[in-house]
Design an enzyme around this catalytic site. Sequence first.
Site, PDB file in Angstrom:
ATOM      1  N   LYS A   1     -42.124  -8.912 -52.292  1.00 36.55           N
ATOM      2  CA  LYS A   1     -42.923  -8.097 -53.214  1.00 36.55           C
ATOM      3  C   LYS A   1     -42.817  -6.642 -52.763  1.00 36.55           C
ATOM      4  O   LYS A   1     -43.320  -6.274 -51.701  1.00 36.55           O
ATOM      5  CB  LYS A   1     -44.370  -8.558 -53.228  1.00 36.55           C
ATOM      6  CG  LYS A   1     -45.237  -7.834 -54.253  1.00 36.55           C
ATOM      7  CD  LYS A   1     -46.652  -8.394 -54.240  1.00 36.55           C
ATOM      8  CE  LYS A   1     -47.537  -7.726 -55.269  1.00 36.55           C
ATOM      9  NZ  LYS A   1     -48.925  -8.258 -55.245  1.00 36.55           N
TER      10      LYS A   1
ATOM     11  N   LYS B   1     -40.548  -9.951 -56.744  1.00 39.98           N
ATOM     12  CA  LYS B   1     -41.340  -9.130 -57.659  1.00 39.98           C
ATOM     13  C   LYS B   1     -41.185  -7.659 -57.268  1.00 39.98           C
ATOM     14  O   LYS B   1     -41.405  -7.332 -56.098  1.00 39.98           O
ATOM     15  CB  LYS B   1     -42.810  -9.547 -57.571  1.00 39.98           C
ATOM     16  CG  LYS B   1     -43.754  -8.803 -58.503  1.00 39.98           C
ATOM     17  CD  LYS B   1     -45.189  -9.310 -58.346  1.00 39.98           C
ATOM     18  CE  LYS B   1     -46.140  -8.588 -59.290  1.00 39.98           C
ATOM     19  NZ  LYS B   1     -47.530  -9.051 -59.158  1.00 39.98           N
TER      20      LYS B   1
END
Length: 324
Positions: free
Chosen positions: A197, A249
Amino acid sequence: MGYPVQRPRRLRSTPAVRRLVAQTRLHPADLVLPVFVREGASEPVPLTSMPGVVQHSLESLRKVARESVELGLGGIMLFGVPASRDAVGSGADDPEGILNVALRAVREEVGDATVVMADLCLDEFTDHGHCGVLAADGSVDNDATLSRYASMALAQAEAGAHVVGLSGMMDGQVGYVRAALDAAGRSDVLVLAYAVKYASAFFGPFREAVESTLTGDRMTYQQDPANLTEALREVRLDLDEGADIVMVKPALPYLDVVRAVAEVSDVPVAAYQVSGEYAMVEAAAAAGMIDRERAILESLTAIRRAGAQIVLTYWAAEVARTLR
């Protein structure tokens, strides 16, 4: 004429031929719909930065859950928007906190007919907006946060989550939560690790969706966009700690990372097409600059082609209807 002998255009000659030879296909079961549910809402609340996306009431959430089953989506990921917040995110593991109430409502509505996922992070529930508990100096206390994550995981499991989505990027979070679930007899609950992330500018519209209170940034725990080797190290650690699914992500700006993760992971790989990716396409389409439907399908195909088996996207329901 003997030249050219090789004519690749033959494989692109008609829609039927192109469909026959397509290497990458989209299917509703590949898609997971992220959904926001707002405490106290009596009707859906539209988001200005994400046209077509809303903060749901519990009633409209139930309707979306039923629709997700009817459309054959792979799952639904719930995010809570509480009415009040505090320093430790007490609402996150409160059985009457909005996210846990929403999980119970969705499971009551659809049972096991779709995969019910819950965001496991404190940022929506803390008054400072960070993903963890703060130390006296204002930094995020990694180890104190792990105990909060374990408590949150147990509350979500009790509320009915099939999958807990660990998104906080704390060191050791997967192993800690896996151990807590197993010790409580909840070895059935899957752990979706946001293994990669990045500290991304593309998260901007999400802040409106969850009414973020964050000041500053999350660069001490989310990853540097410049680094790939670090991302692969994070994936290896999460796999070793028992992750059932690993996720990258954002998605489109990091397709090289998605591909690299897919090459080393022995569990399913997910990618999150985040709010900024959604908002850019919607804005460009509204300005008449691009063909909206083609851009949506092309972007999702690119994410799947890069190696993501599962894609979280705010267009999940719309695309599922298109694919019918």
